[in-house]
Design an enzyme around this catalytic site. Sequence first.
Site, PDB file in Angstrom:
ATOM      1  N   SER A 129       0.862  -1.193   0.000  1.00  0.00           N
ATOM      2  CA  SER A 129       0.000   0.000   0.000  1.00  0.00           C
ATOM      3  C   SER A 129       0.897   1.241   0.000  1.00  0.00           C
ATOM      4  O   SER A 129       1.932   1.244  -0.663  1.00  0.00           O
ATOM      5  CB  SER A 129      -0.954  -0.030   1.201  1.00  0.00           C
ATOM      6  OG  SER A 129      -0.238  -0.109   2.409  1.00  0.00           O
ATOM      7  N   TYR A 165      -5.265   7.377  -7.046  1.00  0.00           N
ATOM      8  CA  TYR A 165      -4.172   6.503  -6.605  1.00  0.00           C
ATOM      9  C   TYR A 165      -4.235   6.321  -5.074  1.00  0.00           C
ATOM     10  O   TYR A 165      -4.137   5.198  -4.565  1.00  0.00           O
ATOM     11  CB  TYR A 165      -2.818   7.085  -7.034  1.00  0.00           C
ATOM     12  CG  TYR A 165      -1.653   6.302  -6.485  1.00  0.00           C
ATOM     13  CD1 TYR A 165      -1.315   5.058  -7.007  1.00  0.00           C
ATOM     14  CD2 TYR A 165      -0.895   6.801  -5.426  1.00  0.00           C
ATOM     15  CE1 TYR A 165      -0.266   4.317  -6.482  1.00  0.00           C
ATOM     16  CE2 TYR A 165       0.166   6.074  -4.895  1.00  0.00           C
ATOM     17  CZ  TYR A 165       0.471   4.833  -5.424  1.00  0.00           C
ATOM     18  OH  TYR A 165       1.504   4.103  -4.896  1.00  0.00           O
ATOM     19  N   LYS A 207      -4.811   2.888  -2.608  1.00  0.00           N
ATOM     20  CA  LYS A 207      -3.901   2.452  -1.539  1.00  0.00           C
ATOM     21  C   LYS A 207      -4.648   2.330  -0.205  1.00  0.00           C
ATOM     22  O   LYS A 207      -4.337   1.475   0.614  1.00  0.00           O
ATOM     23  CB  LYS A 207      -2.708   3.423  -1.446  1.00  0.00           C
ATOM     24  CG  LYS A 207      -1.847   3.473  -2.689  1.00  0.00           C
ATOM     25  CD  LYS A 207      -1.030   2.204  -2.908  1.00  0.00           C
ATOM     26  CE  LYS A 207      -1.445   1.319  -4.022  1.00  0.00           C
ATOM     27  NZ  LYS A 207      -0.646   0.107  -4.192  1.00  0.00           N
TER      28      LYS A 207
END
Length: 288
Positions: free
Chosen positions: A107, A147, A151
């Site tokens: 992550s 993005y 994560k």
Amino acid sequence: MNRTHLSYAIREATGFGRAEVWQVDLSKFSSVVAFADRLEKEGGRLDILLANAGVGLDKYRPTEDGWEESLQVNNLSTSLLCLRLAPRLVETSMKYPGARPRIVVVSSELHYNVSLPERAYDEGQSAFEHLNSREYCAAIMPGATRYSETKLLNVFFTLSLSELLKETPVVVNTVTPGYCYSDLARNASAAQAQADRIAKAILGRSTEKGARQLVYAAVGGEEKIDTLRGAYINLHKADEPGDYVLGEEGKKRRDKLWNDLVLELSKVDGRVLEIVQAYPANRGGNST
Ligand SMILES: NC(=O)c1ccc[n+]([C@@H]2O[C@H](COP(=O)([O-])OP(=O)(O)OC[C@H]3O[C@@H](n4cnc5c(N)ncnc54)[C@H](OP(=O)(O)O)[C@@H]3O)[C@@H](O)[C@H]2O)c1
């Protein structure tokens, strides 16, 4: 790079000449399912699944399967792969004394920066459907939000998968390599790539330092292994993940996301529900 080139590159870089390369394209569910089927048939023991692949996309790009690409690669396919391979890791822990298999999902600390839109938690609609809608994607792209969301979803998924496998010896955790040199910005606009270069020159870790975090998450900390179950690992230790995933509210969000994820993945691979229902922890913890 094709398989032969990859095997060669691994040998050149490490001296290890027996690596066998199997390719998988996470932007296609059919490729993930084919990979998992092959591993079920032909694969042997499985000690470590390091789910590292990810993309950072600046622009909306749909996959053949109809998903915004980073949502599919970073989340749906990564989760599908972990779920499909989980039984083999459990089997390895039973068959080989001393084996302590791990699933590591990569992550990022960027998960601290975002939350998901409230609409993702609307009953009667899949959170992933909302996150995938053209309208919502247009509102957040271009930019770093998508993005970071992917994560954050990696962290939620890790906690749920760890809970699912809690009665097994398989350790599931998530790790951040930290901000480091890599090709992640390969799809960025020229201006963003330039900003990234400058920021990396000031703050960036070397690729090797980033990779060491992944290696720790995959094989380190055996002496305190229970602290690594479901952990968010940063700088070689379990760290607290973002408040958004914690507490009662975090658990409610997590359960909704988990149920929606299982629903979406069950549409592409019938084995998913079977696997999720195979572990006793599921009956008390996650509610699918
Ligand atoms: N670099 C950072 O600062 C940073 C910080 C925090 C977290 N991360 C995370 O670290 C992980 C690795 O990223 P990186 O920084 O090393 O970036 P990278 O150099 O771009 O590596 C990304 C990897 O993902 C693979 N990949 C991309 N799309 C794929 C697909 N459709 N199917 C299969 N594999 C695919 C790439 O394979 P190919 O090369 O074959 O395309 C590559 O091996 C990611 O999960 C990223 O989110 C990176």
